[in-house]
Design a protein around this motif. Structure first.
Motif, PDB file in Angstrom:
ATOM      1  N   GLU A 139      60.394  62.566  52.624  1.00  6.71           N
ATOM      2  CA  GLU A 139      59.184  63.399  52.731  1.00  6.71           C
ATOM      3  C   GLU A 139      58.966  63.827  54.182  1.00  6.71           C
ATOM      4  O   GLU A 139      58.680  64.984  54.472  1.00  6.71           O
ATOM      5  CB  GLU A 139      57.949  62.623  52.266  1.00  6.71           C
ATOM      6  N   LYS A 140      59.100  62.863  55.100  1.00  9.98           N
ATOM      7  CA  LYS A 140      58.883  63.171  56.529  1.00  9.98           C
ATOM      8  C   LYS A 140      59.959  64.117  57.033  1.00  9.98           C
ATOM      9  O   LYS A 140      59.676  65.024  57.826  1.00  9.98           O
ATOM     10  CB  LYS A 140      58.913  61.869  57.361  1.00  9.98           C
ATOM     11  N   LEU A 141      61.189  63.927  56.582  1.00 10.02           N
ATOM     12  CA  LEU A 141      62.294  64.769  57.056  1.00 10.02           C
ATOM     13  C   LEU A 141      62.159  66.201  56.556  1.00 10.02           C
ATOM     14  O   LEU A 141      62.525  67.151  57.258  1.00 10.02           O
ATOM     15  CB  LEU A 141      63.639  64.184  56.598  1.00 10.02           C
ATOM     16  N   LEU A 142      61.604  66.345  55.360  1.00  6.57           N
ATOM     17  CA  LEU A 142      61.419  67.702  54.814  1.00  6.57           C
ATOM     18  C   LEU A 142      60.540  68.548  55.726  1.00  6.57           C
ATOM     19  O   LEU A 142      60.723  69.760  55.836  1.00  6.57           O
ATOM     20  CB  LEU A 142      60.787  67.633  53.416  1.00  6.57           C
ATOM     21  N   ALA A 143      59.603  67.873  56.413  1.00  5.00           N
ATOM     22  CA  ALA A 143      58.688  68.591  57.314  1.00  5.00           C
ATOM     23  C   ALA A 143      59.430  69.158  58.524  1.00  5.00           C
ATOM     24  O   ALA A 143      58.882  69.993  59.248  1.00  5.00           O
ATOM     25  CB  ALA A 143      57.574  67.652  57.768  1.00  5.00           C
ATOM     26  N   CYS A 144      60.654  68.696  58.773  1.00  7.01           N
ATOM     27  CA  CYS A 144      61.442  69.212  59.909  1.00  7.01           C
ATOM     28  C   CYS A 144      62.157  70.509  59.536  1.00  7.01           C
ATOM     29  O   CYS A 144      62.837  71.100  60.380  1.00  7.01           O
ATOM     30  CB  CYS A 144      62.492  68.197  60.347  1.00  7.01           C
ATOM     31  N   GLY A 145      62.057  70.934  58.280  1.00  2.00           N
ATOM     32  CA  GLY A 145      62.795  72.111  57.819  1.00  2.00           C
ATOM     33  C   GLY A 145      64.122  71.656  57.243  1.00  2.00           C
ATOM     34  O   GLY A 145      64.583  70.558  57.488  1.00  2.00           O
ATOM     35  N   GLY A 146      64.752  72.531  56.441  1.00  2.00           N
ATOM     36  CA  GLY A 146      66.041  72.173  55.852  1.00  2.00           C
ATOM     37  C   GLY A 146      65.888  71.393  54.564  1.00  2.00           C
ATOM     38  O   GLY A 146      64.785  71.055  54.140  1.00  2.00           O
ATOM     39  N   GLN A 147      67.006  71.104  53.961  1.00  2.00           N
ATOM     40  CA  GLN A 147      67.041  70.407  52.682  1.00  2.00           C
ATOM     41  C   GLN A 147      67.251  68.922  52.918  1.00  2.00           C
ATOM     42  O   GLN A 147      67.961  68.534  53.852  1.00  2.00           O
ATOM     43  CB  GLN A 147      68.185  70.934  51.798  1.00  2.00           C
ATOM     44  N   VAL A 148      66.663  68.123  52.051  1.00  2.00           N
ATOM     45  CA  VAL A 148      66.839  66.668  52.156  1.00  2.00           C
ATOM     46  C   VAL A 148      67.063  66.109  50.759  1.00  2.00           C
ATOM     47  O   VAL A 148      66.291  66.378  49.845  1.00  2.00           O
ATOM     48  CB  VAL A 148      65.602  65.978  52.776  1.00  2.00           C
ATOM     49  N   SER A 149      68.120  65.327  50.639  1.00  2.00           N
ATOM     50  CA  SER A 149      68.428  64.699  49.369  1.00  2.00           C
ATOM     51  C   SER A 149      68.423  63.183  49.588  1.00  2.00           C
ATOM     52  O   SER A 149      69.124  62.681  50.470  1.00  2.00           O
ATOM     53  CB  SER A 149      69.813  65.221  48.949  1.00  2.00           C
ATOM     54  N   ALA A 150      67.564  62.473  48.844  1.00  2.00           N
ATOM     55  CA  ALA A 150      67.383  61.036  49.067  1.00  2.00           C
ATOM     56  C   ALA A 150      67.988  60.222  47.928  1.00  2.00           C
ATOM     57  O   ALA A 150      67.821  60.570  46.754  1.00  2.00           O
ATOM     58  CB  ALA A 150      65.896  60.720  49.200  1.00  2.00           C
ATOM     59  N   HIS A 151      68.680  59.148  48.273  1.00  2.00           N
ATOM     60  CA  HIS A 151      69.412  58.366  47.267  1.00  2.00           C
ATOM     61  C   HIS A 151      69.219  56.872  47.495  1.00  2.00           C
ATOM     62  O   HIS A 151      69.207  56.421  48.638  1.00  2.00           O
ATOM     63  CB  HIS A 151      70.907  58.669  47.355  1.00  2.00           C
ATOM     64  N   VAL A 152      69.132  56.145  46.394  1.00  2.00           N
ATOM     65  CA  VAL A 152      69.142  54.681  46.475  1.00  2.00           C
ATOM     66  C   VAL A 152      70.590  54.240  46.273  1.00  2.00           C
ATOM     67  O   VAL A 152      71.159  54.401  45.192  1.00  2.00           O
ATOM     68  CB  VAL A 152      68.227  54.063  45.398  1.00  2.00           C
ATOM     69  N   VAL A 153      71.176  53.739  47.348  1.00  2.00           N
ATOM     70  CA  VAL A 153      72.590  53.313  47.309  1.00  2.00           C
ATOM     71  C   VAL A 153      72.722  52.039  48.133  1.00  2.00           C
ATOM     72  O   VAL A 153      72.264  51.983  49.272  1.00  2.00           O
ATOM     73  CB  VAL A 153      73.524  54.396  47.930  1.00  2.00           C
ATOM     74  N   ASP A 154      73.367  51.049  47.554  1.00  2.00           N
ATOM     75  CA  ASP A 154      73.757  49.858  48.327  1.00  2.00           C
ATOM     76  C   ASP A 154      75.149  50.145  48.889  1.00  2.00           C
ATOM     77  O   ASP A 154      76.121  50.238  48.133  1.00  2.00           O
ATOM     78  CB  ASP A 154      73.775  48.642  47.396  1.00  2.00           C
ATOM     79  N   VAL A 155      75.232  50.284  50.213  1.00  2.00           N
ATOM     80  CA  VAL A 155      76.497  50.713  50.814  1.00  2.00           C
ATOM     81  C   VAL A 155      77.613  49.675  50.682  1.00  2.00           C
ATOM     82  O   VAL A 155      78.771  49.993  50.948  1.00  2.00           O
ATOM     83  CB  VAL A 155      76.332  51.109  52.303  1.00  2.00           C
ATOM     84  N   SER A 156      77.284  48.465  50.269  1.00  2.00           N
ATOM     85  CA  SER A 156      78.346  47.470  50.064  1.00  2.00           C
ATOM     86  C   SER A 156      79.019  47.625  48.700  1.00  2.00           C
ATOM     87  O   SER A 156      79.989  46.934  48.407  1.00  2.00           O
ATOM     88  CB  SER A 156      77.776  46.054  50.204  1.00  2.00           C
ATOM     89  N   ASP A 157      78.515  48.542  47.896  1.00  2.00           N
ATOM     90  CA  ASP A 157      79.053  48.784  46.547  1.00  2.00           C
ATOM     91  C   ASP A 157      80.014  49.976  46.606  1.00  2.00           C
ATOM     92  O   ASP A 157      79.593  51.137  46.706  1.00  2.00           O
ATOM     93  CB  ASP A 157      77.857  49.059  45.610  1.00  2.00           C
ATOM     94  N   ALA A 158      81.315  49.674  46.553  1.00  2.00           N
ATOM     95  CA  ALA A 158      82.338  50.710  46.757  1.00  2.00           C
ATOM     96  C   ALA A 158      82.156  51.906  45.815  1.00  2.00           C
ATOM     97  O   ALA A 158      82.215  53.068  46.248  1.00  2.00           O
ATOM     98  CB  ALA A 158      83.729  50.106  46.572  1.00  2.00           C
ATOM     99  N   GLU A 159      81.935  51.627  44.558  1.00  2.00           N
ATOM    100  CA  GLU A 159      81.852  52.716  43.572  1.00  2.00           C
ATOM    101  C   GLU A 159      80.596  53.561  43.796  1.00  2.00           C
ATOM    102  O   GLU A 159      80.636  54.796  43.723  1.00  2.00           O
ATOM    103  CB  GLU A 159      81.868  52.102  42.157  1.00  2.00           C
TER     104      GLU A 159
END
Ligand code: NAP
Length: 250
Positions: A51-71
């Motif tokens: 939400e805060k990043l959207l205010a900077c202009g541009g597109q923002v796509s937010a994801h819930v990802v555990d980076v330790s999960d390879a797949e």
């Protein structure tokens, strides 16, 4: 969250961007005109950051990802490249600490730090290479740490993970340089974020006395260097570990 698509803006992924250094990096890139995809493990905080990043202009796509999960990381990175139609910059920032002296460290604390801090960088970089190679352009920027070079008692899992990042950075830089892809690491010293908030006032005062510039770094100190490496200014820099630590390690 995602709004529209733009054909021409560069696209950056920042892992662990819900707060701290990752958020500052995402914000700096957003203000510089990048479209963004960010991830973290908690939906509420990653959406609030978006939400805060959207205010900077541009597109923002937010994801819930555990980076330790390879797949999960593979699906995330490939999905972003498909969604935006390109992937210019990957910032491998997500990281954790599980401190303890070697004698007492539990195998789980070793494994979770290596998986989250080090294996994740391999998973995300590997998934990013295909779109970057196709475009013959890419910037991979890994957030390491000063303790990879100095060592730190009570943090051998963390130091090993960051030392692994530095070595991986040099190897991958040699593999993909001919394809127009640069790979660098940034090694922050002590930066004022949640990760260092628990240290307490005494530890902060003692740390400040060991830092020639006399203060902890800010997340923006790191974000500025990420933008430098991502932009044209970083075109001829690859395989490097850039130390940003107020002089505490030279
Ligand atoms: P932080 O304030 O603790 O933030 C860590 C970020 O990573 C959060 O957004 C967190 O989000 C995310 N994260 C943690 N585990 C994750 C996982 N498994 N999958 C996806 N996201 C995950 O940390 P920071 O101080 O900004 O540190 C950022 C990076 O800089 C780390 O790699 C750290 O090792 C490195 N660094 C920090 C310092 C320092 O002094 N602060 C110094 C040197 C290097 P959730 O909690 O919502 O998942």
């Amino acid at each position: 969250m995602s709004e529209g698509m733009s054909e021409h803006k560069p696209v950056a992924i920042v892992t662990g961007a819900s707060r701290g250094i990752g958020f500052a990096v995402a914000e700096t890139l957003a203000k510089a005109g990048y479209d963004l995809a960010i991830c973290a493990t908690r939906e509420a905080t990653v959406n609030a950051a978006a939400e805060k990043l959207l205010a900077c202009g541009g597109q923002v796509s937010a994801h819930v990802v555990d980076v330790s999960d390879a797949e999960a990381v593979k699906i995330f990175v490939q999905g972003v490249a498909k969604q935006f139609g390109r992937l210019d910059v990957l910032v491998n920032n997500a990281g954790i600490t599980r401190d303890g002296l070697a004698m007492r460290m539990k195998a789980d604390d070793w494994k979770s730090v290596i998986d989250t801090n080090l294996s994740s960088v391999f998973y995300a970089s590997q998934a990013a290479l295909r779109p970057m190679m196709k475009a013959r352009f890419g910037r991979i920027i890994n957030i390491s740490s000063v303790v990879a070079s100095m060592g730190n008692p009570g943090q051998l899992n963390y130091c090993a993970s960051k030392g692994g990042i530095d070595a991986m950075t040099r190897s991958l830089a040699q593999e993909v340089g001919s394809r127009g892809i640069t790979v660098n690491a940034i090694a922050p010293g002590f930066i004022a974020t949640d990760m260092t908030a628990d240290l307490g006032d005494d530890a902060h005062a003692s740390l400040n006395s060991q830092i020639p510039l006399g203060r902890l770094g800010s997340p923006q100190d790191i974000a500025a260097a990420v933008l430098f490496l991502a932009a044209d200014s970083g075109a001829y820099i690859t395989g490097q570990v850039l130390h940003i630590n107020g002089g505490m390690y030279m």
